[in-house]
Design an enzyme around this catalytic site. Structure first.
Site, short mmCIF file in Angstrom:
data_model
loop_
_atom_site.label_atom_id
_atom_site.label_comp_id
_atom_site.label_asym_id
_atom_site.label_seq_id
_atom_site.Cartn_x
_atom_site.Cartn_y
_atom_site.Cartn_z
N CYS A 112 -4.65 1.52 -6.74
CA CYS A 112 -4.58 0.09 -6.45
C CYS A 112 -4.71 -0.06 -4.94
O CYS A 112 -5.30 0.76 -4.27
CB CYS A 112 -3.30 -0.52 -6.99
SG CYS A 112 -1.79 0.20 -6.34
N MET A 113 -4.13 -1.12 -4.37
CA MET A 113 -4.32 -1.39 -2.94
C MET A 113 -3.61 -0.39 -2.04
O MET A 113 -3.99 -0.18 -0.90
CB MET A 113 -3.86 -2.81 -2.61
CG MET A 113 -4.75 -3.88 -3.20
SD MET A 113 -4.27 -5.52 -2.66
CE MET A 113 -4.76 -5.47 -0.94
#
Length: 655
Positions: A32-33
């Protein structure tokens, strides 16, 4: 010579694999980020402490997947390097590795197989229906977050420029450029249903292209607005996008079920022709006439309900949402908010939820600053804060959550309070929305709806202040303030208890009762004397607990089930009252001494309600352990089964 960025990425990737048991212990990997997310086969092969010590790793979360936090910008490079090494793509299964039994004894083979079965069973236990749904939602939207952020920022620039053109502050010659910016923005949000359909199909095991078509069907392409389709439930004209992405996800899930069944029933020779056609026909009709009308009502009701709550609840709703968001993140429940944010943006142009929830990160920042000031002697903690604070201010909160506040306990709670205060300000001022999702903190400012930027900034400042004040006065653990100098003072203080002229000492029983063989104790760690030389006694109904040494109390567990001492020759002695009695959280224990008290053998330390422990179906067996017994010659005194209070259990002398 300093390592290059490429060398750093390779090193982090290789060290992560080393600490998780190698590539053969990973089923698949996504990111993810901020986090590399790995599905692990055998959790027993993972060295959590080793992972945390890797230079470049900000924290580790052991949830449904093993999540290694390496920060924004770095995470995609590390994840790409890791999958490149094994020759797969993100999200694809890793090549299976058979257990190599060469050179293994039968016992080792059985143990390895047992570990494999145990890991598989553990994975099954984690897969609750709610967690599966949340995981699927997360997997559908995570690949789209960079597009949301980029398009949202471009849309924000377009909105600002449009306002400046209308106000006459810049030339109308920029109108075409603004139009181009809006084309880019709409390239994401106008066709979002298609992207969601493709990702949902991939997640549910359907053909990605078919999922994209079902997403496109909800846009009703080619429908004549003068002769529209009608809702079979109420006769009203249907509109493009009705039901939103909630409807798309559900429809594609049904598509995956139908397609999988058709693959089983349709002969291989015509499967590639018949299965896609029948799947699209059935699910297309089902989507238009059933899913879109029903999901449309659900979507509109959900958006309306949230807006109503925020409008009516104001500051109170803002406080509750801001304070509870971090616990939602901990349990992975925040993923359910992603489709809600996007649906609100589609219907109203912005999501008022995101600016409020972003205040949770502001509370973390305020709490971290308070810890930095109050715990400045604790160099290890302050160094961690220095590393995590800049990205926390920009809206990446995981390093602060998992590396600083959550491990300390109370600061996490006070940070949540700070988030609630910031949320109350944003909710009270009202009408603060974000035109895209992805970032938070200061990075969200460009995405805040025009004219409400100052309200958002005031909320951030309130979150900073709330988290700081609550943590500074109520959330600082005493042990977090201990620096190296303080630790040295404690060590010197303990040394003052030790009489260097003494060469021997005895340890007496803290309870009266029946002595039992240590290998019969119902706790594998205690039975093997892993912690040190141990004697076990099953207590009788005498409720008193006695000091086993002449020395000082150095530790009392918060749950009061364990007390530590240092005696006059330097032995570190632990009295562990009962097995698994930590579960009682202090119930049935009454300890009258405190850390730092000087005690003599036979002094009464407090009392225990043994019957209460037994009625709680726990084992009252009490262990006396010399935790640094390797430094001493220790002999257990031979006694009968029965021991009186203060009977000598062990004789010791300095080596």
């Amino acid at each position: 010579m300093a390592e290059t960025p490429e060398e750093k990425i390779k090193r982090i990737s290789q060290e992560i694999y080393s600490e998780v048991g190698g590539t053969e212990n990973v089923e698949k990997l996504i990111h993810c980020m901020t986090r590399v997310r790995m599905t692990i086969k055998d959790d027993s092969k993972v060295d959590m402490e080793g992972l945390k010590k890797i230079d470049g790793v900000m924290g580790v979360v052991d949830d449904e997947t093993l999540q290694v936090i390496v920060g924004p910008g770095t995470v995609n490079k590390v994840a790409d390097e890791m999958v490149k090494e094994v020759g797969v793509k993100l999200g694809e299964p890793f090549p299976s590795a058979k257990m190599d039994t060469t050179g293994m004894t039968d016992k080792e083979i059985v143990e390895a197989k047992a570990a494999e079965v145990k890991a598989a069973q553990k994975a099954k236990q984690k897969q609750t229906p709610i967690k599966r749904v949340l995981k699927s939602i997360s997997n559908i939207f995570i690949p789209l977050i960079p597009a949301f952020v980029g398009a949202g920022l471009i849309g924000g620039v377009a909105a600002v420029m449009s306002n400046l053109i209308v106000a006459g502050d810049i030339s109308k010659s920029y109108t075409d450029f603004v139009t181009i910016l809006k084309f880019i923005q709409n390239g994401v949000f106008s066709y979002l249903a298609i992207y969601v359909g493709i990702n949902a199909a991939t997640e549910f095991g359907a053909t990605a292209g078919l999922g994209g078509v079902i997403g496109a069907v909800t846009l009703l392409p080619g429908m004549d607005i003068n002769a529209p389709l009608h809702n079979i439930f109420n006769g009203q004209a249907m509109s493009a996008g009705q039901g939103g992405i909630i409807g798309v996800i559900f429809a594609v899930w049904v598509l995956s079920l139908i397609e999988k069944q058709l693959h089983k029933w349709v002969p291989d020779a015509i499967d590639i022709i018949v299965t896609p056609a029948i799947s699209l026909l059935l699910i297309g009709v089902f989507t238009i006439f059933i899913v879109m009308p029903v999901a449309g009502v659900i979507s509109s009701s959900l958006v309306g309900a949230i807006n109503w709550i925020l409008n009516i609840g104001g500051a109170f709703s803002g406080f509750a949402l801001g304070a509870l968001f971090l616990p939602m993140v901990m349990f992975g429940l925040h993923q359910i908010l992603t489709p809600i944010h996007i649906e609100m943006i589609n219907k109203t142009g912005s999501t008022p939820l995101l600016p409020i929830l972003a205040m949770a990160g502001a509370g973390q920042v305020g709490a971290a600053v308070a810890l930095w000031i109050k715990c400045r002697k604790n160099k290890q903690l302050t160094n961690m804060i220095k590393g995590a604070l800049p990205v926390g201010i920009l809206g990446i909160g995981e390093p602060l959550i998992y590396g600083v506040t959550l491990p300390l306990g109370r600061p996490f709670i006070t940070a949540c309070i700070g988030g609630g205060i910031g949320g109350a300000v944003v909710g009270g001022l009202g009408h603060v929305g974000a035109i895209a999702i992805g970032p938070s903190g200061l990075a969200l400012i460009p995405l805040i709806t025009s004219g409400r930027v100052m309200a958002y900034i005031l909320g951030i400042l309130a979150g900073y202040a709330g988290g700081f004040v609550a943590t500074y006065f109520f959330g600082i653990p005493k042990d977090a303030m201990v620096g190296e100098e303080d630790a040295a003072e404690v060590q010197d203080d303990n040394a003052s208890v030790i009489d260097s002229n003494l060469k021997t000492a005895t340890i007496t029983t803290p309870v009266a009762g029946t002595r039992v063989a240590i290998d019969a104790v119902n706790d594998p760690m205690m039975a093997q004397e892993v912690m040190g030389k141990t004697v076990a006694v099953i207590p009788n109904m005498d409720s008193k607990i006695y000091s086993p040494v002449n020395g000082k109390v150095t530790m009392i567990a918060e749950t009061k089930h364990a007390i530590g001492f240092i005696n006059e020759i330097g032995e570190e002695v632990l009295v562990h009252i009962g097995i698994d009695t930590v579960k009682l959280n202090g119930k049935f224990f009454n300890i009258d001494v405190k850390v730092g008290d000087l005690v003599k053998q036979g002094d009464i330390l407090g009392s225990v309600d043994w019957q209460g422990i037994i009625d709680s179906k726990l084992d009252p067996t009490t262990m006396t352990i010399v935790t640094n017994s390797i430094e001493y010659e220790i002999s257990k005194v031979e006694l009968g089964d029965k021991v009186e209070a203060n009977s000598v259990l062990m004789d010791n002398k300095v080596q």
